[in-house]
Scaffold this active site. Structure first.
Site, PDB file in Angstrom:
ATOM      1  N   SER A 142       0.853  -1.191   0.000  1.00 40.70           N
ATOM      2  CA  SER A 142       0.000   0.000   0.000  1.00 40.70           C
ATOM      3  C   SER A 142       0.886   1.237   0.000  1.00 40.70           C
ATOM      4  O   SER A 142       2.034   1.197   0.470  1.00 40.70           O
ATOM      5  CB  SER A 142      -0.882  -0.004   1.254  1.00 40.70           C
ATOM      6  OG  SER A 142      -1.519   1.244   1.435  1.00 40.70           O
ATOM      7  N   TYR A 155      -1.172  -0.481  10.457  1.00 42.25           N
ATOM      8  CA  TYR A 155      -1.281  -0.909   9.060  1.00 42.25           C
ATOM      9  C   TYR A 155      -0.088  -0.374   8.260  1.00 42.25           C
ATOM     10  O   TYR A 155       0.539  -1.116   7.494  1.00 42.25           O
ATOM     11  CB  TYR A 155      -2.590  -0.408   8.469  1.00 42.25           C
ATOM     12  CG  TYR A 155      -2.829  -0.753   7.022  1.00 42.25           C
ATOM     13  CD1 TYR A 155      -3.266  -2.022   6.654  1.00 42.25           C
ATOM     14  CD2 TYR A 155      -2.630   0.195   6.013  1.00 42.25           C
ATOM     15  CE1 TYR A 155      -3.500  -2.342   5.324  1.00 42.25           C
ATOM     16  CE2 TYR A 155      -2.864  -0.110   4.688  1.00 42.25           C
ATOM     17  CZ  TYR A 155      -3.298  -1.379   4.346  1.00 42.25           C
ATOM     18  OH  TYR A 155      -3.517  -1.686   3.025  1.00 42.25           O
TER      19      TYR A 155
END
Length: 287
Positions: A142, A155
């Protein structure tokens, strides 16, 4: 590996979100897709998508957070379809919160899914790939792993670890015939974690379609691309790369850009919604 025709692909996180689009893209390449996820119903639906697109699909229900049992998953897959040619580590968990509000269980769940399961699956499949002198591994990371994001720090940390580990492994695998890539999407429309949160993603930050991410995965496999950034269109992707480069020199400058783009506000709202939902659930249980 210029073609995926007849190749066997193990795809985690296959029952929903990006996993469905990646599975469809693989099917169009006439690959056999071993679909792995916790949801049996979702896996059945993905297998139907794969077959409708001209590919072959096998469903194996499994929770990749159970890292100590991943050897059972690999053995089951190989017993059914034989050697795995391509591993796509797509399964991921994102929990928005102020860091002080995370539980240890949540932190462990995120890292087990986003990083440790990836490492373990790769460790288990790599010897066979190296022995055959051929194999592809693609990790779905990501943009949050390229630049830390407030109210999504765990995350971000898991995806940053994934990106750095992939970079190290790529160098380690030189000359083996096995290639490893990382794909870093920004916000994704239509499906997945961004849509699930009921808060609109900041448009100025760039929003990609899930189909474009899936196509990027296929291209990374075929072209042995080291790292792919996917963010709306080539212009936005170039601007993103430039911004990340500036961040290496002046991190706080990009902090200000993120606030201006609405990234911090977006994640804070997602965090607030999660707290509110938890409160409502507790009150409903009490009543």
């Amino acid at each position: 590996m210029t073609t995926l025709t007849g190749k066997t692909v193990l795809l985690t996180g296959a029952s929903r979100g990006l996993g469905v689009y990646i599975a469809r893209a693989l099917a169009k390449e006439q690959a056999t897709v071993v679909c792995v996820s916790r949801s049996q119903l979702g896996l059945a639906q993905t297998c139907n998508v794969v077959k409708a697109a001209g590919g072959k699909a096998i469903a194996i229900p499994f929770d990749v957070r159970n890292t100590s049992q991943l050897s059972d998953l690999v053995q089951q897959a190989q017993d059914i379809v034989g050697p795995i040619d391509v591993l796509i580590n797509n399964a991921g968990i994102e929990i928005n919160a102020a860091f002080a509000n995370y539980s240890l269980a949540e932190i462990q769940s995120i890292f087990n899914t986003n990083l440790l399961a990836v490492m373990e699956l790769t460790r288990l499949l790599l010897p066979s790939m190296m022995e055959r002198g051929s194999g592809r591994i693609v990790n779905i990371a990501s943009l949050a792993g390229k630049k830390g994001v407030a109210f999504n720090s765990v995350y971000s940390a898991s995806k940053a670890g994934l990106i750095m580990w992939t970079d190290a492994m790529r160098q380690e695998l030189v000359g083996t015939g096995v290639n490893i890539s990382v794909v870093c999407p920004g916000y994704v429309s239509q499906t997945g974690m961004t849509v699930d949160t009921r808060v609109s993603a900041p448009k100025l930050a760039g929003i990609s379609t899930p189909k474009s991410v899936a196509n990027a995965v296929v291209k990374a496999i075929k072209n042995k691309t080291a790292e792919v950034i996917v963010n709306q269109n080539p212009i936005t992707e170039s601007l993103t790369k430039f911004m990340l480069a500036v961040g290496q020199i002046s991190p706080t400058s990009v902090d200000r850009i993120y606030r201006w783009l609405g990234v911090v506000d977006f994640n804070q709202k997602r965090s607030d919604n999660r707290v509110q939902d938890s409160y409502v659930a507790v009150e409903s249980h009490r009543s």
